[in-house]
Design a protein around this motif. Structure first.
Motif, PDB file in Angstrom:
ATOM      1  N   ASP A 249      53.528  35.574 -70.072  1.00 25.03           N
ATOM      2  CA  ASP A 249      54.442  36.106 -68.863  1.00 25.03           C
ATOM      3  C   ASP A 249      54.173  37.218 -68.521  1.00 25.03           C
ATOM      4  N   PHE A 250      53.052  37.949 -68.813  1.00 24.60           N
ATOM      5  CA  PHE A 250      53.090  39.469 -68.838  1.00 24.60           C
ATOM      6  C   PHE A 250      52.866  39.742 -67.284  1.00 24.60           C
ATOM      7  N   VAL A 251      52.382  38.880 -66.309  1.00 25.60           N
ATOM      8  CA  VAL A 251      52.069  38.966 -64.967  1.00 25.60           C
ATOM      9  C   VAL A 251      53.492  39.113 -64.245  1.00 25.60           C
ATOM     10  N   ARG A 252      54.375  38.327 -64.719  1.00 24.36           N
ATOM     11  CA  ARG A 252      55.460  37.867 -64.099  1.00 24.36           C
ATOM     12  C   ARG A 252      56.544  39.336 -64.443  1.00 24.36           C
ATOM     13  N   GLN A 253      56.177  39.814 -65.409  1.00 20.03           N
ATOM     14  CA  GLN A 253      56.998  40.980 -66.105  1.00 20.03           C
ATOM     15  C   GLN A 253      56.377  42.085 -65.757  1.00 20.03           C
ATOM     16  N   ASN A 254      55.045  42.180 -65.171  1.00 22.39           N
ATOM     17  CA  ASN A 254      54.344  43.382 -64.885  1.00 22.39           C
ATOM     18  C   ASN A 254      54.269  44.390 -65.901  1.00 22.39           C
ATOM     19  N   ALA A 255      53.675  43.529 -67.104  1.00 23.44           N
ATOM     20  CA  ALA A 255      53.711  44.399 -68.422  1.00 23.44           C
ATOM     21  C   ALA A 255      52.235  44.401 -68.879  1.00 23.44           C
ATOM     22  N   LYS A 256      51.986  45.791 -69.214  1.00 22.57           N
ATOM     23  CA  LYS A 256      50.423  45.844 -69.674  1.00 22.57           C
ATOM     24  C   LYS A 256      50.292  45.283 -71.036  1.00 22.57           C
ATOM     25  N   ILE A 257      48.871  44.559 -70.945  1.00 21.75           N
ATOM     26  CA  ILE A 257      48.160  44.381 -72.288  1.00 21.75           C
ATOM     27  C   ILE A 257      47.447  45.448 -72.971  1.00 21.75           C
ATOM     28  N   LYS A 258      47.377  45.802 -74.183  1.00 26.94           N
ATOM     29  CA  LYS A 258      46.805  46.927 -74.562  1.00 26.94           C
ATOM     30  C   LYS A 258      45.674  46.504 -75.532  1.00 26.94           C
ATOM     31  N   VAL A 259      44.421  46.982 -75.272  1.00 24.64           N
ATOM     32  CA  VAL A 259      43.136  46.583 -75.845  1.00 24.64           C
ATOM     33  C   VAL A 259      42.501  47.941 -76.567  1.00 24.64           C
TER      34      VAL A 259
END
Length: 330
Positions: A249-259
């Motif tokens: 749900d990272f898109v819905r939460q506008n949360a960033k994924i870190k690599v």
């Protein structure tokens, strides 16, 4: 025995001027030519390569004085055989510096001087080097193609094993094939050296919507990894992205994924590269076994084994964390 003639010439062409132009063309061609009579006396030598001794003005040139003991003796024996058989002979010679020359020795007929020996020498060094390089590349392509086909076969069989229906199989298999293709593009653009982690991630992101790409952030050292690691790490990134898009749900939460990428020297002489994926989530339930299945197999078994590394795939209440450590030259 035969005579040589031009393909076409005007009858009124001046023979002296014609000879000058042909001589000029010969010099520009770089081909070495020699002419000898039946007594092996040289009449002329043109474009003699610098590897051999140019004849002086005092002593008449001979095969031995020009080409040295070994090659000169071979040439003399070939020329004697040609006078006996009338058949032209050709051979290649590799000198001490590794340069390759092609010799063509044949009989020609002159009305005034009778039978003569005409020899042409071509420097084939660059051509042979290109051929050797091409053969090496073809072997490498064949080897990598077989490896890639083995990967595709494994992905196909495992995808079919866990897909609930044909539609799901086609969708999953197409995505994984696309991941492999994107990894191969990275490898090709670096002349089979591999790919940088950042470039590999960006290429895998191109398969997904733009809003997904904006929320994935790369941090750390942009290390160049081997072709083998490029293919398998690319596949792991694809699985993580697919799972995040389909089940997160990272898109819905506008949360960033870190690599994150970190290169460190451990006990061995080869540095260890650790790649970490941290995906925020607000849902409390873990992905079902149906969601994990083959994606989990790739992340926890297939990819680590392929790069001689170790992986950890963990779920918590606030994030999904995947970490893989492997030798930087794997």
């Amino acid at each position: 025995m035969h005579r040589h003639s031009l393909t076409w010439e005007r009858q009124e062409t001046d023979k002296a001027r014609q000879r000058d132009y042909l001589t000029f063309a010969l010099v520009r061609s770089g081909v070495c030519v020699t002419l000898q009579d039946a007594n092996f006396d040289y009449h002329y030598i043109a474009n003699l390569p610098t590897d051999w001794m140019s004849p002086g003005s005092d002593d008449p040139p001979t095969d031995l004085s020009i080409f040295g003991q070994e090659l000169g003796k071979k040439l003399t024996e070939v020329k004697k055989a040609i006078f006996e058989t009338g058949q032209k002979r050709e051979f290649e010679w590799v000198d001490e510096r590794g340069r390759t020359y092609h010799f063509l020795v044949e009989l020609v007929f002159d009305r005034e001087n009778g039978r003569q020996i005409f020899t042409t020498v071509n420097d084939l060094t660059d051509e042979r080097r290109r051929e050797k390089t091409l053969r090496t590349l073809l072997k490498e392509v064949s080897h990598r193609s077989k490896n890639l086909m083995a990967i595709i076969q494994s992905v196909a069989s495992q995808t079919a094993r866990y897909a609930p229906n044909l539609e799901r199989f086609v969708e999953s298999f197409h995505g994984r094939l696309q991941s492999l293709a994107l990894a191969q593009d990275s490898i090709m653009e670096t002349d089979w050296q591999g790919a940088s982690l950042k470039d590999l991630l960006e290429r895998q992101l191109n398969y997904f919507p733009l809003q997904v790409k904006k929320l994935v952030q790369f941090e750390g050292e942009d290390v160049l990894i081997s072709p083998n690691a490029t293919v398998h790490i690319g596949l792991a990134l694809h699985e993580l992205l697919s799972n995040a898009v389909n089940y997160g749900d990272f898109v819905r939460q506008n949360a960033k994924i870190k690599v994150c990428a970190k290169l460190q020297q451990v006990q061995s002489t080869t540095p260890t590269l650790t790649l970490t994926w941290v995906e925020p989530q607000t849902r409390t339930e873990k992905p079902s076994e149906q969601h994990k299945r083959f994606g989990s197999t790739i992340l926890e078994r297939v990819v680590p084994n392929a790069v001689s590394g170790k992986a950890d795939y963990a779920f918590s209440e606030d994030c999904i964390r995947y970490s893989i450590s492997f030798p930087s030259n794997a």
